[in-house]
Design a protein around this motif. Structure first.
Motif, PDB file in Angstrom:
ATOM      1  N   UNK A  46     -12.103  12.063  31.197  1.00 32.31           N
ATOM      2  CA  UNK A  46     -10.786  12.600  31.484  1.00 32.31           C
ATOM      3  C   UNK A  46     -10.907  13.926  32.224  1.00 32.31           C
ATOM      4  N   UNK A  47     -10.028  14.087  33.188  1.00 35.51           N
ATOM      5  CA  UNK A  47      -9.847  15.387  33.820  1.00 35.51           C
ATOM      6  C   UNK A  47      -8.594  15.987  33.201  1.00 35.51           C
ATOM      7  N   UNK A  52     -19.485   8.429  22.555  1.00 34.19           N
ATOM      8  CA  UNK A  52     -20.261   9.671  22.420  1.00 34.19           C
ATOM      9  C   UNK A  52     -20.587  10.338  23.754  1.00 34.19           C
ATOM     10  N   UNK A  53     -20.671   9.549  24.817  1.00 34.64           N
ATOM     11  CA  UNK A  53     -21.029  10.120  26.121  1.00 34.64           C
ATOM     12  C   UNK A  53     -19.802  10.392  26.982  1.00 34.64           C
ATOM     13  N   UNK A  54     -18.645  10.601  26.361  1.00 33.88           N
ATOM     14  CA  UNK A  54     -17.405  10.846  27.098  1.00 33.88           C
ATOM     15  C   UNK A  54     -17.544  12.056  28.005  1.00 33.88           C
ATOM     16  N   UNK A  55     -16.948  11.992  29.184  1.00 33.66           N
ATOM     17  CA  UNK A  55     -16.949  13.097  30.137  1.00 33.66           C
ATOM     18  C   UNK A  55     -15.574  13.761  30.117  1.00 33.66           C
ATOM     19  N   UNK A  56     -15.536  15.070  29.930  1.00 34.04           N
ATOM     20  CA  UNK A  56     -14.276  15.814  29.919  1.00 34.04           C
ATOM     21  C   UNK A  56     -14.403  16.995  30.877  1.00 34.04           C
ATOM     22  N   UNK A  73     -16.800  24.356  24.472  1.00 32.64           N
ATOM     23  CA  UNK A  73     -16.863  23.612  23.211  1.00 32.64           C
ATOM     24  C   UNK A  73     -16.173  22.265  23.338  1.00 32.64           C
ATOM     25  N   UNK A  74     -15.185  22.175  24.242  1.00 29.52           N
ATOM     26  CA  UNK A  74     -14.349  20.981  24.331  1.00 29.52           C
ATOM     27  C   UNK A  74     -14.661  20.110  25.541  1.00 29.52           C
ATOM     28  N   UNK A  75     -15.379  20.635  26.519  1.00 34.22           N
ATOM     29  CA  UNK A  75     -15.629  19.885  27.754  1.00 34.22           C
ATOM     30  C   UNK A  75     -17.055  20.053  28.217  1.00 34.22           C
ATOM     31  N   UNK A  76     -17.512  19.110  29.028  1.00 36.84           N
ATOM     32  CA  UNK A  76     -18.896  19.180  29.530  1.00 36.84           C
ATOM     33  C   UNK A  76     -18.983  19.236  31.052  1.00 36.84           C
ATOM     34  N   UNK A  77     -17.838  19.346  31.715  1.00 36.36           N
ATOM     35  CA  UNK A  77     -17.787  19.503  33.168  1.00 36.36           C
ATOM     36  C   UNK A  77     -16.856  20.651  33.514  1.00 36.36           C
ATOM     37  N   UNK A  78     -17.298  21.582  34.329  1.00 34.14           N
ATOM     38  CA  UNK A  78     -16.459  22.667  34.818  1.00 34.14           C
ATOM     39  C   UNK A  78     -16.423  22.591  36.337  1.00 34.14           C
ATOM     40  N   UNK A  79     -15.227  22.654  36.912  1.00 36.80           N
ATOM     41  CA  UNK A  79     -15.080  22.484  38.360  1.00 36.80           C
ATOM     42  C   UNK A  79     -14.426  23.717  38.980  1.00 36.80           C
TER      43      UNK A  79
END
Length: 446
Positions: A328-329, A374-378, A391-397
């Protein structure tokens, strides 16, 4: 010379009680202080607790200042210049002063990464001293037994990016902090449909583009705004129900399967705070708003209501479980704060503070989604990129910068300074179809 010790400290507050400052640790050129506020809570209190911490240091060999959302403006400001704000949904509480060689001259970071903090650091024209002021309001219902604010400083003469790495590690060392896991797919090339198609997306168009993207080596795609509405006139009047537009996507789950069969991860855009006036959700939540945006014909949901948070969490869980998406974006997190017209804490709310409610919402979203996948992308984007967001996401744009290679480059560097092991992505690339190859290539290089 240890400029960290050359200060006059002044603490003030508007409530009965005591305050003291003590040194937690001190090394050469580095010091961490704790300001401890002690008070007694009472049910009859009507005024919010306000805290101010002031100190100063001489401006010696300083040519610029950096903070997470500074962008191109790295200039020193006067002491009358507006403050820099941070909270969970905006930036992070750190300011770094550097010299012409890119060396740290003085960096200040705060332990308060969730609540709103106003930091004003400006040069006093009469004597060349940097006046520093930190202002906070302690939210009602929180910190009932007292409050502690830790202030970390470094005057070590080293590359300022090394100093900022120390700030990041200091935040990460907090007992309650835990970074979201970063799958390997998070570090591979993504294709987004925003600049290429904007809201004009449908199953056939997306699948055709995805075949090309897969052939070119992309591993994930993001379907942005437009999948939830047949209206392509922008704005957010149709945000809130989060159901695929049937004319565009007759069978969304089947469509996702087709894209995933091409070897691509499928991410979807959600405008988290907005509920539009032309949705079914408006009837349910149109009276539970922090703010109404007439231009957008949408309101910012008041996440202090548990029903609002449960609704949003259910939307994202459905997308993962029923449609089979991989990520999710989550957009516009920076709209979550108290506006002047936001309602006071009232019946039905379980949080008096918006940032506290945001922490609950995003923590629960991460937990429920990782329990299913478990490997969800946020993905989140500048300017909500602080240690709490990691803490809540693993992608920063990088924030939107269409056609601007230099903005992309600066944004990438700024993100990497504090993001540690969290994956960092540029904004999407775009150029006019008649652009010269050489000029388009500059965007790729940036």
């Amino acid at each position: 010379m240890n400029r960290c010790s050359e200060k006059t400290w002044r603490i003030s507050h508007n409530f009965p009680g005591k305050s003291e400052v003590k040194v937690l640790f001190e090394e050469k050129g580095m010091i961490c202080r704790e300001a401890h506020f002690r008070y007694t809570s009472s049910a009859g209190e009507k005024e919010e607790r306000r805290i101010t911490v002031e100190f100063s240091f001489p401006v010696l060999d300083i040519s610029g200042r950096w903070y997470p959302s500074c962008g191109f403006d790295r200039s020193i400001k006067a002491d009358w210049f507006p403050e820099v704000e941070s909270m969970t949904s905006i930036s992070a509480p750190v300011i770094c002063f550097f010299n012409g060689k890119g060396e740290n001259r003085h960096t200040i970071a705060l332990s308060e990464v969730k609540q709103k903090v106003a930091m004003r650091y400006g040069i006093h024209e009469e004597n060349g001293v940097m006046l520093c002021r930190i202002d906070m309001i302690l939210p009602r219902g929180l910190f009932l037994q007292g409050y502690k604010l830790r202030i970390w400083e470094s005057a070590r003469e080293e590359p300022y990016w090394n100093t900022l790495a120390d700030v990041r590690k200091w935040w990460e060392a907090a007992p309650e902090w835990q970074m979201m896991e970063v799958p390997g797919e998070a570090r591979k090339p993504f294709y987004s449909f925003w600049y290429s198609k904007h809201q004009s997306v449908d199953a056939d168009t997306v699948e055709k583009e995805c075949r090309l993207a897969a052939d070119m080596g992309f591993t994930s795609v993001i379907v942005d705004d437009g999948w939830q509405t047949d209206d392509n006139s922008r704005g957010y009047a149709f945000c809130g129900d989060w159901e695929p537009a049937v004319k565009k996507f007759p069978d969304f789950a089947q469509h996702v399967r087709k894209v995933r069969d091409m070897g691509l991860k499928y991410l979807m855009w959600f405008s988290v705070p907005y509920v539009g006036k032309r949705t079914k959700a408006w009837e349910r939540f149109g009276h539970k708003l922090l703010y109404w945006n007439e231009l957008q014909q949408a309101g910012v949901l008041d996440i202090r209501y548990p029903q609002v948070r449960e609704y949003l969490k259910g939307i994202y869980l459905k997308a993962v479980k029923d449609w089979g998406i991989d990520g999710l974006k989550l957009d516009f997190i920076d709209e979550f704060y108290l506006y002047d017209e936001s309602p006071m804490f009232t019946e039905g709310m379980d949080c008096a503070d918006v940032q506290e409610a945001l922490d609950i919402l995003l923590t629960e979203v991460k937990e429920v989604l990782t329990s299913v996948r478990p490997d969800i992308l946020i993905e989140f984007r500048q300017k909500y990129i602080g240690p709490q967001i990691r803490k809540y996401g693993n992608l920063l744009r990088v924030s939107d910068c269409p056609g601007s290679g230099i903005s992309n480059r600066v944004g990438i560097v700024d993100l990497r300074l504090l993001s540690g092991a969290t994956a960092v992505h540029s904004d999407m690339l775009m150029w006019h179809e008649e652009e010269k190859t050489e000029d388009a290539a500059l965007q790729v290089l940036s």
